[in-house]
Motif scaffolding. Structure first.
Motif, PDB file in Angstrom:
ATOM      1  N   ASN A  55      -1.968   6.323  10.571  1.00 14.04           N
ATOM      2  CA  ASN A  55      -2.566   6.261   9.234  1.00 14.04           C
ATOM      3  C   ASN A  55      -2.254   7.540   8.444  1.00 14.04           C
ATOM      4  O   ASN A  55      -1.932   7.483   7.248  1.00 14.04           O
ATOM      5  CB  ASN A  55      -4.076   6.063   9.345  1.00 14.04           C
ATOM      6  N   GLU A  56      -2.353   8.691   9.097  1.00 15.21           N
ATOM      7  CA  GLU A  56      -2.053   9.954   8.421  1.00 15.21           C
ATOM      8  C   GLU A  56      -0.574  10.019   8.017  1.00 15.21           C
ATOM      9  O   GLU A  56      -0.230  10.503   6.933  1.00 15.21           O
ATOM     10  CB  GLU A  56      -2.403  11.132   9.338  1.00 15.21           C
ATOM     11  N   LEU A  57       0.286   9.530   8.895  1.00 11.53           N
ATOM     12  CA  LEU A  57       1.714   9.517   8.580  1.00 11.53           C
ATOM     13  C   LEU A  57       1.992   8.628   7.365  1.00 11.53           C
ATOM     14  O   LEU A  57       2.713   9.022   6.435  1.00 11.53           O
ATOM     15  CB  LEU A  57       2.494   9.009   9.792  1.00 11.53           C
ATOM     16  N   CYS A  58       1.416   7.432   7.360  1.00  6.89           N
ATOM     17  CA  CYS A  58       1.616   6.511   6.234  1.00  6.89           C
ATOM     18  C   CYS A  58       1.049   7.092   4.943  1.00  6.89           C
ATOM     19  O   CYS A  58       1.616   6.906   3.858  1.00  6.89           O
ATOM     20  CB  CYS A  58       0.968   5.156   6.530  1.00  6.89           C
ATOM     21  N   LEU A  59      -0.073   7.805   5.065  1.00  7.32           N
ATOM     22  CA  LEU A  59      -0.689   8.411   3.889  1.00  7.32           C
ATOM     23  C   LEU A  59       0.240   9.447   3.266  1.00  7.32           C
ATOM     24  O   LEU A  59       0.360   9.533   2.040  1.00  7.32           O
ATOM     25  CB  LEU A  59      -2.027   9.044   4.262  1.00  7.32           C
ATOM     26  N   ARG A  60       0.908  10.236   4.092  1.00  4.86           N
ATOM     27  CA  ARG A  60       1.849  11.235   3.571  1.00  4.86           C
ATOM     28  C   ARG A  60       3.021  10.557   2.869  1.00  4.86           C
ATOM     29  O   ARG A  60       3.484  11.021   1.821  1.00  4.86           O
ATOM     30  CB  ARG A  60       2.353  12.130   4.702  1.00  4.86           C
ATOM     31  N   ILE A  61       3.500   9.439   3.427  1.00  4.85           N
ATOM     32  CA  ILE A  61       4.592   8.703   2.783  1.00  4.85           C
ATOM     33  C   ILE A  61       4.118   8.120   1.458  1.00  4.85           C
ATOM     34  O   ILE A  61       4.824   8.184   0.440  1.00  4.85           O
ATOM     35  CB  ILE A  61       5.104   7.585   3.721  1.00  4.85           C
ATOM     36  N   LEU A  62       2.905   7.547   1.440  1.00 10.13           N
ATOM     37  CA  LEU A  62       2.330   7.007   0.199  1.00 10.13           C
ATOM     38  C   LEU A  62       2.272   8.080  -0.877  1.00 10.13           C
ATOM     39  O   LEU A  62       2.670   7.848  -2.029  1.00 10.13           O
ATOM     40  CB  LEU A  62       0.933   6.443   0.492  1.00 10.13           C
TER      41      LEU A  62
ATOM     42  N   THR B 108      -3.821   2.611  -2.799  1.00 10.27           N
ATOM     43  CA  THR B 108      -4.659   3.788  -2.675  1.00 10.27           C
ATOM     44  C   THR B 108      -4.787   4.154  -1.207  1.00 10.27           C
ATOM     45  O   THR B 108      -4.425   3.375  -0.316  1.00 10.27           O
ATOM     46  CB  THR B 108      -6.047   3.531  -3.255  1.00 10.27           C
ATOM     47  N   ALA B 109      -5.361   5.340  -0.939  1.00  9.63           N
ATOM     48  CA  ALA B 109      -5.562   5.768   0.445  1.00  9.63           C
ATOM     49  C   ALA B 109      -6.497   4.812   1.174  1.00  9.63           C
ATOM     50  O   ALA B 109      -6.291   4.507   2.353  1.00  9.63           O
ATOM     51  CB  ALA B 109      -6.120   7.194   0.467  1.00  9.63           C
ATOM     52  N   GLU B 110      -7.524   4.318   0.495  1.00  6.27           N
ATOM     53  CA  GLU B 110      -8.467   3.389   1.106  1.00  6.27           C
ATOM     54  C   GLU B 110      -7.799   2.061   1.428  1.00  6.27           C
ATOM     55  O   GLU B 110      -8.007   1.484   2.510  1.00  6.27           O
ATOM     56  CB  GLU B 110      -9.662   3.159   0.166  1.00  6.27           C
TER      57      GLU B 110
ATOM     58  N   ALA C  22      -5.205  -1.613   5.544  1.00  6.83           N
ATOM     59  CA  ALA C  22      -4.002  -2.307   6.017  1.00  6.83           C
ATOM     60  C   ALA C  22      -3.643  -1.867   7.431  1.00  6.83           C
ATOM     61  O   ALA C  22      -3.291  -2.688   8.288  1.00  6.83           O
ATOM     62  CB  ALA C  22      -2.835  -2.041   5.065  1.00  6.83           C
ATOM     63  N   VAL C  23      -3.741  -0.559   7.694  1.00  2.00           N
ATOM     64  CA  VAL C  23      -3.449  -0.040   9.041  1.00  2.00           C
ATOM     65  C   VAL C  23      -4.485  -0.549  10.033  1.00  2.00           C
ATOM     66  O   VAL C  23      -4.160  -0.925  11.174  1.00  2.00           O
ATOM     67  CB  VAL C  23      -3.400   1.500   9.023  1.00  2.00           C
TER      68      VAL C  23
ATOM     69  N   CYS D 271       0.825  -1.215   0.000  1.00  2.00           N
ATOM     70  CA  CYS D 271       0.000   0.000   0.000  1.00  2.00           C
ATOM     71  C   CYS D 271       0.856   1.260   0.000  1.00  2.00           C
ATOM     72  O   CYS D 271       0.538   2.238  -0.684  1.00  2.00           O
ATOM     73  CB  CYS D 271      -0.940  -0.007   1.204  1.00  2.00           C
ATOM     74  N   LEU D 272       1.936   1.259   0.767  1.00  3.58           N
ATOM     75  CA  LEU D 272       2.816   2.416   0.788  1.00  3.58           C
ATOM     76  C   LEU D 272       3.442   2.668  -0.580  1.00  3.58           C
ATOM     77  O   LEU D 272       3.626   3.815  -0.988  1.00  3.58           O
ATOM     78  CB  LEU D 272       3.918   2.214   1.830  1.00  3.58           C
ATOM     79  N   LYS D 273       3.731   1.604  -1.298  1.00  5.44           N
ATOM     80  CA  LYS D 273       4.416   1.743  -2.586  1.00  5.44           C
ATOM     81  C   LYS D 273       3.462   2.045  -3.730  1.00  5.44           C
ATOM     82  O   LYS D 273       3.716   2.947  -4.535  1.00  5.44           O
ATOM     83  CB  LYS D 273       5.207   0.468  -2.892  1.00  5.44           C
ATOM     84  N   VAL D 274       2.356   1.300  -3.819  1.00  2.00           N
ATOM     85  CA  VAL D 274       1.497   1.432  -5.004  1.00  2.00           C
ATOM     86  C   VAL D 274       0.008   1.438  -4.688  1.00  2.00           C
ATOM     87  O   VAL D 274      -0.819   1.382  -5.597  1.00  2.00           O
ATOM     88  CB  VAL D 274       1.779   0.276  -6.006  1.00  2.00           C
TER      89      VAL D 274
END
Length: 552
Positions: A419-426, A344-346, A351-352, A339-342
């Motif tokens: 989740n917000e942190l991972c979203l920014r990395i994504l 979507t936000a959903e 995953a989180v 999810c982090l690599k490819v």
């Protein structure tokens, strides 16, 4: 329906073939038509036809050269030559090249239909031979023990999803449904351990490890199968005994497995005289967690220095551990990384959620929760590092993810923040990837504009220059430019040719050479097909239009 490619430089012949033959009734469909061999090569690569029906005499690339190319590039395609009486010698040569059939002109629709029936029979016979069910089943049957062992071994080294396990178990005829699972590992002692006075002809003194493993496997598997406990197989120079507990009465099955392990140990000593130690892992509730029981069994073997060798060692006897262990397993880790690599936000949110649901559904010590979250954070940091994400740049200098995640009052708050942190990395990774895509395409366009006048320019040469695979590049280029690389090269060549026709007095053959065509006739053919008129007519219209503007 089998796909046919028709190749003939005469339009009336192509149209006649299309109209006079009931292709569907013959079991075929015409996937495309070409006016010459060179165009046919491009279409064959794209359409992947089953049959190519081609004339011999054609401009640019004749039927014989096309047949020779097809045999190398598409060896399974059936080739039919259309030839006149005066070309019969050519047809004989073509048959030596591997052409399947030929028809002498003029021919009737009935002749061609009968020939198609022969071709169809030949294709179907080859398909039947390749897909002979009896042979496949026999090969599968003889390979089944190895396939089973390979699959079971995969459960010991990685965590597989339940659907994947169920599908494989069904295909291999394995009974793996149960209420619990456990793994025991039989380890043979290294040569030199044990009785040094054994006979030189005994199995114990043999240096053949494979022979010893198979001997031990035979003894252990017989006991395991008699007790209906599960499966026995060789893995990494050890014997693995996988216990599958029935749907009910797990405690009774545990006692049966323990008794069976005692019997295995005694039988190996009695029949084979081989010194072995058995490590027994913990019971796990899901088959996807068998790898953890295997790890425990291997850990139990490490304790053989304490109680001694030639024993049965249970992990719960040497290490006290909670009944349910909190684990950040491979499936959750792989889902998060993907999810982090490819993703979507959903997909990332799901995953989180799965990661934190593991914490909500178990009663664990705070230390176990800390270790679990540290493993999660490590996976995120490793993914960010692999993607060249600068966390200081993204979150500020001195940012410490390991410390930040433990600052929150409760898990729900930590989950939202994570989740917000991972979203920014994504989003950062996606942005960098898009930039990389555009950079690759821009370099490809620049290279093409610089080398379009080279007759040998190709996607293979370009990809070699860019150090990228042709398959990956083709999809990326088409997505970004909205046309294939071949069409893009042709577009540049035609636009340049039109400019030269409008602004210079160069001959058509000179322009052909300048825009990358080795054959002036093929240039004229492509120009008319792309622009709608010949180069000569295009120049005439351009001159007339310019004079009209001056006169106006």
């Amino acid at each position: 329906m089998y796909k046919v490619l028709l190749v003939d430089d005469e339009a009336d012949v192509r149209e006649g073939l299309l109209d006079e033959i009931d292709w569907g009734a013959a079991g075929f469909t015409v996937a495309g038509t070409a006016e010459n061999g060179k165009e046919a090569m491009e279409l064959a690569d794209r359409l992947q036809p089953d049959v190519v029906i081609t004339d011999i005499s054609m401009p640019f690339t004749d039927g014989l050269k096309l047949a020779e190319w097809l045999r190398g590039a598409h060896p399974l395609v059936k080739i039919v030559l259309l030839t006149g009486y005066d070309e019969f010698d050519y047809a004989q040569r073509a048959i030596r090249l591997g052409v399947d059939e030929y028809l002498l002109k003029p021919f009737s629709a009935d002749n061609l239909t009968r020939m198609l029936a022969k071709i169809r029979s030949k294709i179907e016979a080859e398909v039947a031979e390749r897909e002979d069910v009896r042979q496949l089943k026999e090969h599968y049957r003889t390979s089944l023990p190895l396939l089973r062992a390979t699959f079971l071994a995969s459960l010991l080294t990685r965590k597989l999803s339940r659907p994947a396990i169920e599908e494989k178990a069904k295909n291999y005829g394995l009974r793996l449904a149960g209420s619990g699972y456990a793994v025991a590992v039989i380890s043979l002692h290294q040569q030199g351990e044990g009785d040094e006075t054994a006979s030189e002809h005994s199995l114990r003194s043999s240096g053949d490890l494979d022979l010893k493993l198979y001997a031990v496997l035979n003894v252990a598997a017989e006991i395991w199968e008699q007790q209906n406990l599960g499966s026995a197989f060789i893995h990494q120079d050890n014997i693995v005994l996988m216990t599958v507990f029935a749907e009910s009465g797990a405690s009774g099955w545990t006692r049966r497995a323990q008794d069976a392990l005692d019997t295995v140990l005694r039988s190996i000593d009695h029949y084979l005289k081989l010194p072995v130690t058995i490590g027994a892992g913990s019971v796990v509730p899901e088959l996807s967690d068998v790898k953890y029981s295997f790890e425990d069994a291997m850990l139990a073997l490490d304790y053989r220095l304490v109680p001694g060798t030639e024993r049965l060692i249970y992990i719960h006897d040497v290490e006290r551990r909670p009944a349910e262990k909190l684990r950040f397993d491979e499936l959750k880790e792989q889902a998060l990384i993907r999810c982090l690599k490819v993703g979507t936000a959903e997909e990332l949110r799901e995953a989180v959620d799965a990661i934190f649901d593991e914490l909500a559904g178990t009663v664990c010590a705070y230390g176990d929760i800390q270790v679990y979250l540290l493993e999660v954070v490590t996976a995120v940091l490793k993914t960010a590092k692999d993607a060249d994400v600068d966390l200081d740049e993204l979150f500020g200098a001195g940012f410490q993810l390991y410390a930040e995640i433990f600052k929150f009052a409760g898990l729900p708050e930590a989950q939202r923040w994570f989740n917000e942190l991972c979203l920014r990395i994504l989003q950062h990774i996606a942005s960098r990837r898009q930039h990389t895509y555009k950079d690759i395409v821009e370099k490809a366009i620049a290279y093409t504009k610089e080398h379009y006048n080279d007759p040998d320019i190709s996607i293979q040469r370009l990809c070699s220059h860019l150090h990228i695979s042709t398959g990956y590049f083709s999809g990326l280029f088409k997505k970004e430019v909205k046309m294939t690389f071949v069409h893009f090269v042709m577009h540049i060549r035609m636009e340049t040719a039109k400019e030269l026709l409008r602004t210079t007095e160069l001959k058509a053959f000179e322009i052909a050479e300048r825009v990358g065509f080795a054959d002036p006739n093929y240039f004229s053919f492509c120009f008319k097909k792309q622009v709608g008129v010949s180069p000569k007519d295009y120049r005439g219209r351009a001159i007339a239009a310019a004079e009209g503007e001056r006169g106006g």
